[in-house]
Design a protein around this motif. Sequence first.
Motif, PDB file in Angstrom:
ATOM      1  N   ALA A 257       0.811  -1.221   0.000  1.00  0.00           N
ATOM      2  CA  ALA A 257       0.000   0.000   0.000  1.00  0.00           C
ATOM      3  C   ALA A 257       0.845   1.272   0.000  1.00  0.00           C
ATOM      4  O   ALA A 257       0.515   2.250  -0.685  1.00  0.00           O
ATOM      5  N   ALA A 258       1.947   1.287   0.746  1.00  0.00           N
ATOM      6  CA  ALA A 258       2.748   2.505   0.852  1.00  0.00           C
ATOM      7  C   ALA A 258       3.363   2.917  -0.468  1.00  0.00           C
ATOM      8  O   ALA A 258       3.730   4.092  -0.651  1.00  0.00           O
ATOM      9  N   ASP A 259       3.494   1.997  -1.416  1.00  0.00           N
ATOM     10  CA  ASP A 259       4.087   2.317  -2.716  1.00  0.00           C
ATOM     11  C   ASP A 259       3.099   2.943  -3.686  1.00  0.00           C
ATOM     12  O   ASP A 259       3.507   3.405  -4.754  1.00  0.00           O
ATOM     13  N   MET A 260       1.809   2.960  -3.336  1.00  0.00           N
ATOM     14  CA  MET A 260       0.795   3.467  -4.250  1.00  0.00           C
ATOM     15  C   MET A 260       0.502   4.935  -3.980  1.00  0.00           C
ATOM     16  O   MET A 260       0.266   5.323  -2.834  1.00  0.00           O
ATOM     17  N   ASP A 261       0.505   5.753  -5.024  1.00  0.00           N
ATOM     18  CA  ASP A 261       0.076   7.144  -4.863  1.00  0.00           C
ATOM     19  C   ASP A 261      -1.428   7.233  -4.656  1.00  0.00           C
ATOM     20  O   ASP A 261      -1.928   8.168  -4.025  1.00  0.00           O
ATOM     21  N   VAL A 262      -2.146   6.276  -5.208  1.00  0.00           N
ATOM     22  CA  VAL A 262      -3.603   6.156  -5.047  1.00  0.00           C
ATOM     23  C   VAL A 262      -3.898   4.678  -4.822  1.00  0.00           C
ATOM     24  O   VAL A 262      -3.335   3.829  -5.516  1.00  0.00           O
ATOM     25  N   ILE A 263      -4.738   4.357  -3.861  1.00  0.00           N
ATOM     26  CA  ILE A 263      -5.159   2.962  -3.685  1.00  0.00           C
ATOM     27  C   ILE A 263      -6.340   2.700  -4.619  1.00  0.00           C
ATOM     28  O   ILE A 263      -7.361   3.390  -4.563  1.00  0.00           O
ATOM     29  N   ALA A 264      -6.167   1.708  -5.486  1.00  0.00           N
ATOM     30  CA  ALA A 264      -7.199   1.346  -6.459  1.00  0.00           C
ATOM     31  C   ALA A 264      -7.489  -0.144  -6.339  1.00  0.00           C
ATOM     32  O   ALA A 264      -6.576  -0.947  -6.116  1.00  0.00           O
ATOM     33  N   ASN A 265      -8.747  -0.505  -6.507  1.00  0.00           N
ATOM     34  CA  ASN A 265      -9.136  -1.909  -6.382  1.00  0.00           C
ATOM     35  C   ASN A 265     -10.051  -2.310  -7.525  1.00  0.00           C
ATOM     36  O   ASN A 265     -10.801  -1.498  -8.061  1.00  0.00           O
ATOM     37  N   ASP A 266      -9.968  -3.584  -7.893  1.00  0.00           N
ATOM     38  CA  ASP A 266     -10.925  -4.194  -8.820  1.00  0.00           C
ATOM     39  C   ASP A 266     -11.827  -5.115  -8.010  1.00  0.00           C
ATOM     40  O   ASP A 266     -11.336  -5.923  -7.214  1.00  0.00           O
ATOM     41  N   HIS A 267     -13.127  -5.001  -8.222  1.00  0.00           N
ATOM     42  CA  HIS A 267     -14.040  -5.880  -7.495  1.00  0.00           C
ATOM     43  C   HIS A 267     -15.224  -6.271  -8.364  1.00  0.00           C
ATOM     44  O   HIS A 267     -15.862  -5.421  -8.989  1.00  0.00           O
ATOM     45  N   TYR A 268     -15.499  -7.563  -8.371  1.00  0.00           N
ATOM     46  CA  TYR A 268     -16.642  -8.118  -9.091  1.00  0.00           C
ATOM     47  C   TYR A 268     -17.424  -9.024  -8.147  1.00  0.00           C
ATOM     48  O   TYR A 268     -16.832  -9.788  -7.388  1.00  0.00           O
ATOM     49  N   LEU A 269     -18.730  -8.933  -8.199  1.00  0.00           N
ATOM     50  CA  LEU A 269     -19.550  -9.834  -7.388  1.00  0.00           C
ATOM     51  C   LEU A 269     -19.231 -11.281  -7.737  1.00  0.00           C
ATOM     52  O   LEU A 269     -19.192 -11.647  -8.920  1.00  0.00           O
ATOM     53  N   ASP A 270     -19.020 -12.094  -6.716  1.00  0.00           N
ATOM     54  CA  ASP A 270     -18.673 -13.499  -6.921  1.00  0.00           C
ATOM     55  C   ASP A 270     -19.844 -14.369  -6.480  1.00  0.00           C
ATOM     56  O   ASP A 270     -20.082 -14.554  -5.280  1.00  0.00           O
ATOM     57  N   HIS A 271     -20.572 -14.889  -7.440  1.00  0.00           N
ATOM     58  CA  HIS A 271     -21.775 -15.666  -7.126  1.00  0.00           C
ATOM     59  C   HIS A 271     -21.467 -17.103  -6.731  1.00  0.00           C
ATOM     60  O   HIS A 271     -22.395 -17.892  -6.509  1.00  0.00           O
ATOM     61  N   ARG A 272     -20.185 -17.425  -6.600  1.00  0.00           N
ATOM     62  CA  ARG A 272     -19.821 -18.709  -6.014  1.00  0.00           C
ATOM     63  C   ARG A 272     -19.875 -18.655  -4.490  1.00  0.00           C
ATOM     64  O   ARG A 272     -19.789 -19.692  -3.825  1.00  0.00           O
ATOM     65  N   LEU A 273     -20.001 -17.451  -3.943  1.00  0.00           N
ATOM     66  CA  LEU A 273     -20.052 -17.259  -2.495  1.00  0.00           C
ATOM     67  C   LEU A 273     -21.485 -17.325  -1.992  1.00  0.00           C
ATOM     68  O   LEU A 273     -22.433 -17.046  -2.736  1.00  0.00           O
ATOM     69  N   ALA A 274     -21.631 -17.640  -0.708  1.00  0.00           N
ATOM     70  CA  ALA A 274     -22.972 -17.711  -0.121  1.00  0.00           C
ATOM     71  C   ALA A 274     -23.621 -16.338  -0.043  1.00  0.00           C
ATOM     72  O   ALA A 274     -24.841 -16.214  -0.149  1.00  0.00           O
TER      73      ALA A 274
END
Length: 644
Positions: A257-274
């Motif tokens: 995290a400290a190396d990032m000028d901006v924290i960015a994330n990719d997220h997709y709903l995972d329908h394999r989860l309950a």
Amino acid sequence: MIGLGCDYNFEQWSPDVWREDVALMREAGVGLVAVNVFGWSAIEPRPGEYDFAALDEIIGLLHDGGIRLNLGTGTSSAPPWLTHRHPSVLPVTADGTTRFPGGRQAWCPSSPVFREHALRLVGQVAARYGDHPALELWHVSNELGCHNALCYCEASADAFRVWLRGRYGTIASLNTAWGTAFWSQRYSEFDEVLPPRSALSVRNPAQLVDFQRFSSDALLGHYRAEASVIRKHSAAPITTNFMVTAHIRNQDYWSWAADMDVIANDHYLDHRLADPRAELSFAADLTRGLAGGRPWMLMETATGAVNWQPHNLAKEPGQLLRNALTHVARGADTICFFQWRASAQGAEKFHSAMLPHAGTGTALWREVLELSAALGKLGEVAGSTVQADVALVFSWESWWATDTEARPSQDVRYLDQVHAAYRALGGVTADIVAPGSDLSRYRAVIVPCLHMVSDDEAAAIRRYVEGGGTAVITFYSGIVDPDDRVRLGGYPGAFRELLGVVVEEFAPLLPGHELPLKGGGHATVWSERLRLTTATAEATYEDGTPVVTRNAFGAGEAWYVAGGLDAETLQSVVARAAGTRPSTVSKEVVRRGEYVFVINHSDRDVEHPVVGTELLTGRAVDGELSVPAGAVRVVREQSQRKEA
């Protein structure tokens, strides 16, 4: 403002489509576009031969349209000429099998040949566009480690040995850390050490954890190398897209995290989860934790279905807005989608996009416009921070150590236990923090399945409780040190005195087996043969064995959950211990600064007590907010504003 953006793989389309797309992006309110994420083979079709004409043109069109650039370095997937000329670049799996081109990320993170060619490309891109007036952000590679995090080739073996020398100094120290006295594994020199390739039996667990650490560091090293080249040519901020999600576990993002000028994330709903929706909220909270509580960006998400799950489900009407604003509620200041225009060819041609195959005359396009309008009304929210007085400790190292090959129960999986503890908060907003963090500002801290913990990390929790805090620690915590060495004297090892219990033996349960509790509820998956030292029993099995305990320690108290409690019982325990007031399953409430987000996931209207101005409708709220079925409301709370 709350930004709206997308990935644009313009290389798939002709220039007349580019112009149409830029016009539609403006209509949709898109202000940030990622380009050149997978551009290597287009801009360097042969080694050392560069063609920037198409990239120049699309950047010019976007700039003329007032759209900012999230500019990729183009290195995420090697072009065919590179792996054809240098097959040593290709990654190798644990069984010695080479993985060939045809997909993406067909490269070894430790390959010096790949690094040389990648950095040469980065230098060309950064020199050309480093001071472009449209440049907002540099995007290094893409989803580093999504497919190639663990490579077992000879280059990786050499790099692993260098990493081990740096960590341990001497081969004797490595032998001690790995416990190589067992099974005749003692090494006499570093050159004998290999990556943990496939073996005839279970492998050395300490070696496995160290290989995970090394692999995370190797990918971080690649990020740093690209970022260093960029900084020679550009002052724009640099980041890469994390994958804080349920199915990616190979990077310890606390160390990134400290190396990032901006924290960015990719997220997709995972329908394999309950419970995919709860996992979305958890991932957003963890991303905010990586950002140190500051605003962050959602670099990728989907308008509808993805293409890579067994069943790729479309979103229900209204779900796009609910999902996007959940990320905003939990700290995101930018929402971006993969991708702008749905592909007609390639592996992701059935992945949803902002502009679907059916075009603009669609319900999905109308929902994109609705989301854009909503984000436009929430501009004043940008820069505010989420308020939470409860924390949950999360550890990638414990994930690696828990989900190893030889363990008491294969049914005990780290992320399952973390998600169960998070759901037990009942919608109460929590900060997700690293082991060893300062916990003093929280009234309660949840510590789920912290299997691997250092002395300093355990001491931070001890100090927190001594100072008056309340900790809830769940089973299989405190068991091993960072060398994966069992802490002797009885479980839960590092937390034994704090919790006032001694566990003499684990007693995992077979699938389908339940242990009933006195007064109702039950445990599955796990139980323990536990005796009290200074703690008191708050719940027992029918045979009288304690399963939930409480121990006064200093000015605070520590609770222990020694079994796999059913969801309702666990929520009740957390509510009693932490003093939380769970919301209903259908109503998600998050406070971000002076703004209260109420997200209605149900098929009926819900009410929430609040006074202020609702930003999406512009209406005053005088004590009771009504949120229609499936809708979201965001209130600037009046009392908070006056106090400010």
